[in-house]
Design an enzyme around this catalytic site. Structure first.
Site, PDB file in Angstrom:
ATOM      1  N   GLU A  43      13.278   1.190  -5.570  1.00 38.36           N
ATOM      2  CA  GLU A  43      12.161   0.093  -4.465  1.00 38.36           C
ATOM      3  C   GLU A  43      13.559  -0.771  -4.755  1.00 38.36           C
ATOM      4  OE1 GLU A  43      10.745  -4.181  -6.412  1.00 38.36           O
ATOM      5  OE2 GLU A  43      12.259  -2.794  -8.450  1.00 38.36           O
ATOM      6  N   LYS A 116       4.447  -7.177  -3.103  1.00 41.20           N
ATOM      7  CA  LYS A 116       4.182  -6.922  -4.831  1.00 41.20           C
ATOM      8  C   LYS A 116       2.928  -8.366  -4.883  1.00 41.20           C
ATOM      9  CE  LYS A 116       7.662  -6.485  -7.807  1.00 41.20           C
ATOM     10  NZ  LYS A 116       8.975  -6.114  -8.367  1.00 41.20           N
ATOM     11  N   CYS A 153       6.769  -1.817  -9.152  1.00 41.29           N
ATOM     12  CA  CYS A 153       7.720  -1.872  -9.989  1.00 41.29           C
ATOM     13  C   CYS A 153       6.895  -2.481 -11.192  1.00 41.29           C
ATOM     14  CB  CYS A 153       9.208  -3.192  -9.587  1.00 41.29           C
ATOM     15  SG  CYS A 153      10.236  -2.945 -11.387  1.00 41.29           S
TER      16      CYS A 153
END
Length: 282
Positions: A43, A116, A153
């Site tokens: 990431e 995200k 993540c």
């Protein structure tokens, strides 16, 4: 073709985007030379993990997708090597900022962008200051070998992420990550929890999971690596510890995975009529 070869990269980063692109590119080339069709960098590999503190100067790092140096570099590399590279980057879209991923295909084209969905907010991980919650919804990308599902993540901790991607047709789950020690509690080592959460996705969805994390110490925060490729039973096909630099590579037979998934019956025995509570506020 039922086989696909995947790779996860693990390395430390400086705060020089050009140097980081060079090091990531070396590992991408190594993975491609070993047969990888999809190569996953960690990431936000463009620099240090800047979300440790709230600093308005960090917004200058963000760029639109088509202008971002890391994205453009991976586009050129993917086209040269004829591989897929899911590329994490700090995206600017007008007045909005996202923690995003561009899925880059073997022609160097951007197949789409995922933003995200789950944004953490805690000591050392002050992401809500920087990133708007993603508005793309979960995304999967069909390819000639497999349908690729990606979370970023904090997304990886949520069983809903993995299950949603599976219901959208994912054959593999990829999670680029930046995670390490917890500044508020030096005794807390989340590396085991982090691995177990994703291995749980493997087992309960009968799906291979590929996770790429960074290593090294940045401004006092140490990132713990432990990147891995797990098969559909949650067994590691390849894994690193806390300090190794390199590319993990493994080949997966998707026909075997599909047979195992059908035999377990998790998707046969689902009861969506009982799951309404899952989409209600607490």
């Amino acid at each position: 073709m039922t086989e696909i070869t995947v790779a996860a990269l693990q390395l430390a980063f400086t705060d020089d985007i050009d140097a980081n692109i060079t090091e990531v590119s070396k590992l991408v080339r190594d993975a491609a030379a070993r047969g990888a069709h999809v190569v996953l960098p960690p990431e936000l590999f463009e620099g240090h993990y800047f979300c440790q503190v709230e600093d308005e100067g960090q917004f200058a790092r963000a760029k639109p997708t088509a202008e971002h140096k890391a994205v453009r570099a991976m586009q050129a590399l993917a086209a040269e090597l004829k591989i897929y590279i899911p590329t994490s980057f700090f995206e600017a879209d007008g007045h909005h900022y996202y923690n995003s991923l561009a899925m880059i295909d073997p022609d160097g084209r951007i197949m789409g962008v995922y933003r995200k969905s789950h944004i953490p907010d805690g000591p050392g991980y002050e992401e809500k200051f920087y990133f708007r919650p993603g508005n793309t919804g979960f995304k999967v990308w069909p390819t000639e070998r497999a349908t690729l599902g990606v979370g970023i993540c904090w997304d990886q901790w949520y069983p809903e992420t993995a299950r949603a991607l599976m219901l959208m047709g994912a054959d593999l789950l990829f999670f680029p990550t930046a995670i390490g020690n917890e500044p508020h509690d030096p005794e807390l080592d989340t590396s085991r929890l982090w691995q177990r959460a994703m291995v749980g996705h493997s087992v309960s969805n009968v799906v291979p999971v590929i996770a790429a994390n960074r290593i090294g110490t940045e401004n006092g925060q140490t990132f713990y690596g432990h990147s891995f490729i797990a098969n559909e039973r949650g067994d590691y096909l390849a894994a690193f510890g806390r300090e190794e630099t390199g590319a993990l590579v493994a080949t997966i037979d998707l026909d075997i995975v599909k047979r195992h998934r059908a035999a377990f019956g998790f998707f046969r025995d689902r009861r969506p009529d009982l799951y309404g509570r899952l989409v209600q506020d607490i």
